[in-house]
Design a protein around this motif. Sequence first.
Motif, PDB file in Angstrom:
ATOM      1  N   VAL A   9      17.278   1.835 -97.644  1.00  0.00           N
ATOM      2  CA  VAL A   9      16.826   1.320 -96.361  1.00  0.00           C
ATOM      3  C   VAL A   9      15.323   1.517 -96.265  1.00  0.00           C
ATOM      4  O   VAL A   9      14.774   2.465 -96.818  1.00  0.00           O
ATOM      5  N   LYS A  10      14.671   0.613 -95.571  1.00  0.00           N
ATOM      6  CA  LYS A  10      13.219   0.655 -95.449  1.00  0.00           C
ATOM      7  C   LYS A  10      12.821   0.887 -94.003  1.00  0.00           C
ATOM      8  O   LYS A  10      13.603   0.669 -93.085  1.00  0.00           O
ATOM      9  N   GLN A  13      13.976  -1.144 -90.715  1.00  0.00           N
ATOM     10  CA  GLN A  13      15.271  -1.784 -90.905  1.00  0.00           C
ATOM     11  C   GLN A  13      16.295  -1.291 -89.888  1.00  0.00           C
ATOM     12  O   GLN A  13      16.339  -0.115 -89.553  1.00  0.00           O
ATOM     13  N   HIS A  27      16.910   1.901 -85.566  1.00  0.00           N
ATOM     14  CA  HIS A  27      15.986   1.476 -86.608  1.00  0.00           C
ATOM     15  C   HIS A  27      15.369   2.681 -87.302  1.00  0.00           C
ATOM     16  O   HIS A  27      15.124   3.710 -86.672  1.00  0.00           O
ATOM     17  N   PRO A  72      23.151  -0.165 -93.504  1.00  0.00           N
ATOM     18  CA  PRO A  72      22.131  -1.182 -93.216  1.00  0.00           C
ATOM     19  C   PRO A  72      22.742  -2.375 -92.483  1.00  0.00           C
ATOM     20  O   PRO A  72      23.851  -2.797 -92.788  1.00  0.00           O
ATOM     21  N   THR A  76      15.241  -6.449 -89.540  1.00  0.00           N
ATOM     22  CA  THR A  76      14.133  -5.490 -89.500  1.00  0.00           C
ATOM     23  C   THR A  76      13.333  -5.687 -88.233  1.00  0.00           C
ATOM     24  O   THR A  76      13.382  -6.721 -87.589  1.00  0.00           O
TER      25      THR A  76
END
Length: 83
Positions: A9-10, A13, A27, A72, A76
């Motif tokens: 995950v970024k 996201q 998030h 996820p 985003t």
Amino acid sequence: MTRATKTTVKKGQAVAWKTSQGETRGHVEASLTRPTSIKGYRVKASPAQPKLLVRSDRTGEKAAHLASSLRPLGRTRAPRRAR
């Protein structure tokens, strides 16, 4: 036999995680690699076992989770700007 997949995950996201009240959505705000405190609780993060700082969409509260405990959601959000 099933293989565990590594969750990636970024920052920004959307993710979901399980709580005692059900599923919560939020998030990812940052990756934690050093011990820190959130709401008076000690988070034992390290480079070997990083935690992800997440913010709940419903309450705005912060929490730290292992990447493996997050699901996820695919969308985003741009990081929040400092005021």
